[in-house]
Design a protein around this motif. Structure first.
Motif, PDB file in Angstrom:
ATOM      1  N   MET A 142       3.345  -1.202   0.635  1.00 43.86           N
ATOM      2  CA  MET A 142       2.274  -0.277   1.058  1.00 43.86           C
ATOM      3  C   MET A 142       1.761   0.643  -0.203  1.00 43.86           C
ATOM      4  SD  MET A 142       2.909   3.228   3.600  1.00 43.86           S
ATOM      5  CE  MET A 142       3.539   2.182   4.994  1.00 43.86           C
ATOM      6  N   HIS A 178      -2.054   1.582   3.372  1.00 45.64           N
ATOM      7  CA  HIS A 178      -2.477   0.114   3.889  1.00 45.64           C
ATOM      8  C   HIS A 178      -1.451  -0.723   2.891  1.00 45.64           C
ATOM      9  CE1 HIS A 178      -4.560   0.395  -0.481  1.00 45.64           C
ATOM     10  NE2 HIS A 178      -4.187  -0.957  -0.389  1.00 45.64           N
ATOM     11  N   SER A 224      -7.754  -2.908  10.982  1.00 47.04           N
ATOM     12  CA  SER A 224      -8.308  -3.946   9.907  1.00 47.04           C
ATOM     13  C   SER A 224      -7.180  -4.614   9.319  1.00 47.04           C
ATOM     14  CB  SER A 224      -9.039  -3.171   8.815  1.00 47.04           C
ATOM     15  OG  SER A 224      -9.394  -4.305   7.797  1.00 47.04           O
ATOM     16  N   GLU A 268       0.989   6.058   7.890  1.00 46.69           N
ATOM     17  CA  GLU A 268       1.932   5.780   6.940  1.00 46.69           C
ATOM     18  C   GLU A 268       3.057   5.326   7.837  1.00 46.69           C
ATOM     19  OE1 GLU A 268       5.142   7.543   3.514  1.00 46.69           O
ATOM     20  OE2 GLU A 268       3.250   8.413   3.887  1.00 46.69           O
ATOM     21  N   ASN A 291     -10.235   4.535   8.266  1.00 46.07           N
ATOM     22  CA  ASN A 291     -10.823   4.406   7.209  1.00 46.07           C
ATOM     23  C   ASN A 291     -10.658   5.778   6.238  1.00 46.07           C
ATOM     24  OD1 ASN A 291     -12.931   6.491   8.007  1.00 46.07           O
ATOM     25  ND2 ASN A 291     -13.768   4.780   9.143  1.00 46.07           N
ATOM     26  N   LYS A 292     -11.334   5.794   5.052  1.00 46.42           N
ATOM     27  CA  LYS A 292     -11.059   7.086   4.208  1.00 46.42           C
ATOM     28  C   LYS A 292     -11.302   8.337   5.032  1.00 46.42           C
ATOM     29  CE  LYS A 292     -15.355   6.391   1.412  1.00 46.42           C
ATOM     30  NZ  LYS A 292     -15.678   6.168   0.189  1.00 46.42           N
ATOM     31  N   THR A 349      -7.005   4.888   1.241  1.00 48.79           N
ATOM     32  CA  THR A 349      -6.046   5.196   2.622  1.00 48.79           C
ATOM     33  C   THR A 349      -4.937   4.253   2.287  1.00 48.79           C
ATOM     34  OG1 THR A 349      -7.208   2.912   3.256  1.00 48.79           O
ATOM     35  CG2 THR A 349      -8.501   4.896   3.686  1.00 48.79           C
ATOM     36  N   HIS A 356       0.029  -4.569   1.799  1.00 51.47           N
ATOM     37  CA  HIS A 356      -0.156  -5.723   1.337  1.00 51.47           C
ATOM     38  C   HIS A 356       1.018  -6.815   1.509  1.00 51.47           C
ATOM     39  CE1 HIS A 356      -3.809  -5.296  -1.419  1.00 51.47           C
ATOM     40  NE2 HIS A 356      -3.357  -4.009  -1.278  1.00 51.47           N
ATOM     41  N   LEU A 376       2.353   2.198  10.102  1.00 49.61           N
ATOM     42  CA  LEU A 376       2.429   0.927   8.977  1.00 49.61           C
ATOM     43  C   LEU A 376       3.783   0.672   8.929  1.00 49.61           C
ATOM     44  CD1 LEU A 376      -0.452   1.500   6.723  1.00 49.61           C
ATOM     45  CD2 LEU A 376      -0.291   0.001   8.446  1.00 49.61           C
ATOM     46  N   VAL A 436      -4.222  -7.798   4.223  1.00 47.71           N
ATOM     47  CA  VAL A 436      -4.339  -6.467   3.745  1.00 47.71           C
ATOM     48  C   VAL A 436      -4.496  -5.834   5.283  1.00 47.71           C
ATOM     49  CG1 VAL A 436      -5.403  -4.415   2.599  1.00 47.71           C
ATOM     50  CG2 VAL A 436      -5.444  -6.982   1.637  1.00 47.71           C
ATOM     51  N   VAL A 437      -3.433  -4.747   5.653  1.00 47.08           N
ATOM     52  CA  VAL A 437      -3.521  -4.134   7.072  1.00 47.08           C
ATOM     53  C   VAL A 437      -3.688  -2.545   6.822  1.00 47.08           C
ATOM     54  CG1 VAL A 437      -1.915  -3.697   8.973  1.00 47.08           C
ATOM     55  CG2 VAL A 437      -1.743  -5.769   7.568  1.00 47.08           C
ATOM     56  N   GLN A 438      -4.597  -2.207   7.454  1.00 47.90           N
ATOM     57  CA  GLN A 438      -4.898  -0.983   7.202  1.00 47.90           C
ATOM     58  C   GLN A 438      -5.556  -0.013   8.700  1.00 47.90           C
ATOM     59  OE1 GLN A 438      -7.935   0.170   4.048  1.00 47.90           O
ATOM     60  NE2 GLN A 438      -9.112   1.269   5.609  1.00 47.90           N
TER      61      GLN A 438
END
Length: 376
Positions: free
Chosen positions: A136, A144, A10, A112, A97-98, A142, A146, A115, A92-94
């Motif tokens: 981060m 992610h 995402s 982690e 999901n949870k 989760t 910014h 990213l 916002v990079v993810q």
């Protein structure tokens, strides 16, 4: 045995809440007990970044202005108060999901690291997006990122030669839009997803459905391949048209070689001399008649040949009209050539009247085997 985890990707627009990103204040969705685990990669003052990027351009622009009201006093405030460009953008990079990469899962550590790897090359990959804030967050549902950046372009002909422009910044990096569905932003986001997918593979995370769904391919790369195929097809069609046009031109040149201006003078039957017998008169006009028959034969063959070429060319043009709008001009030129062919056929009709239908039919019978041999 190595375990490969599947995860979605995402990359969405963020709100650009810089104080929240740096955790100057917390929101209800955060866990303050984990905030110390958050990572800060860069946190520059955006006003200083504007000075860094645009001060020299502002100075060059103002030196050319003769009116003070047209000079730029503060470029950052000008952009903030304007309506054309935003002062900065945030993504916002993810990963996942949870449910599969939640902060309480063992897979969160892999996300982690992926990213981390992705953000480390972001600025190098995007030279026209000046990153001034990157964090981060590991205190929410989760892991992610910014990432906040100022998009800029250089060498502009209007206004400041270096100015804020998201569209031009992405274009400078090779992302040129093609309609509403394929904007510069959409192309760039898909390219960034590809980069993140490469970072994920280093830590045994595979982009879910990446290899089974075309939607996850880089739109830019896919479109380039499709355009290359289209270009090859168009070039082949252009060559076909050129060949047809060349055939028309050659045939038309051959027909023009017939000297029509002296046609009547050459083939006027002479008056028979007094007391001339029929056999003598036949011998007198026979060379001229044979020459006329040969010319008519050549003209008929060429007319048939041009008619066949016109048929083939019109068939090709008919197909291309549905695919390539630009070939309408070529179709018009074909119509002109067909009109010339009609004129030549009209000349042939006149010859039938002069020589007689039976004589022309006899010539046609003699020429048919040759025609079949040529068109076989």
């Amino acid at each position: 045995m190595t375990i490969i985890y599947l995860a979605s990707i995402s990359i969405e627009l963020g709100k650009g809440a810089l104080k929240h990103n740096s955790r100057i204040f917390n929101t209800p969705n955060t866990n303050p007990e984990r905030s110390h685990l958050n990572k800060e990669y860069i946190n520059d003052d955006i006003k200083n970044v504007y000075h860094e990027l645009f001060d020299e351009a502002v100075e060059r622009y103002n030196s050319k202005q003769t009116r003070n009201d047209r000079k730029v006093k503060n470029y950052y405030e000008k952009i903030c108060n304007g309506k054309q460009e935003k002062p900065f953008h945030e993504i916002v990079v993810q990963i996942g999901n949870k449910n599969d990469f939640g902060i309480d899962k063992q897979t969160a550590e892999l996300a982690e690291k992926a990213l981390d790897d992705y953000v480390s090359t972001f600025q190098k990959r995007n030279p026209y997006l000046r990153v001034f804030s990157a964090h981060m967050h590991l205190d929410e549902a989760t892991p992610h990122l910014h990432i906040d950046f100022v998009p800029f372009t250089t060498g502009s002909k209007r206004g400041l030669d270096t100015r804020v422009s998201l569209k031009q910044a992405l274009a400078n990096q090779g992302f040129v839009g093609n309609g509403r569905e394929e904007t510069e932003w959409a192309l760039w986001v898909n390219s960034e997803k590809e980069s993140l997918a490469k970072s994920m593979l280093k830590f045994n995370i595979e982009w879910e459905n990446q290899h089974t769904s075309r939607e996850h391919l880089s739109v830019l790369d896919y479109k380039k391949k499709e355009r290359q195929k289209e270009v090859i097809q168009l070039e082949e069609k252009v060559d076909m048209l050129k060949n047809e046009i060349e055939c028309y031109q050659n045939c038309n040149n051959e027909l023009q070689e017939i000297d029509e201006s002296g046609f009547d003078d050459k083939f006027v039957l002479p008056e028979p001399k007094p007391f001339m017998s029929a056999n003598a008169y036949k011998k007198l006009i026979e060379p001229m008649f044979n020459k006329l028959k040969q010319m008519v034969k050549q003209l008929i063959v060429r007319c048939f040949k041009e008619e066949a070429r016109a048929f083939n060319a019109n068939r090709i043009v008919g197909r291309l009209q549905n695919d390539v709008e630009n070939y309408k001009k070529d179709a018009k030129s074909f119509s002109k050539m067909a009109h010339r062919a009609d004129k030549k056929l009209a000349q042939y009709s006149k010859l039938r009247k002069i020589i007689g239908p039976k004589n022309v039919d006899e010539i046609l019978k003699q020429s048919q085997p040759r025609n079949k041999e040529r068109y076989r």
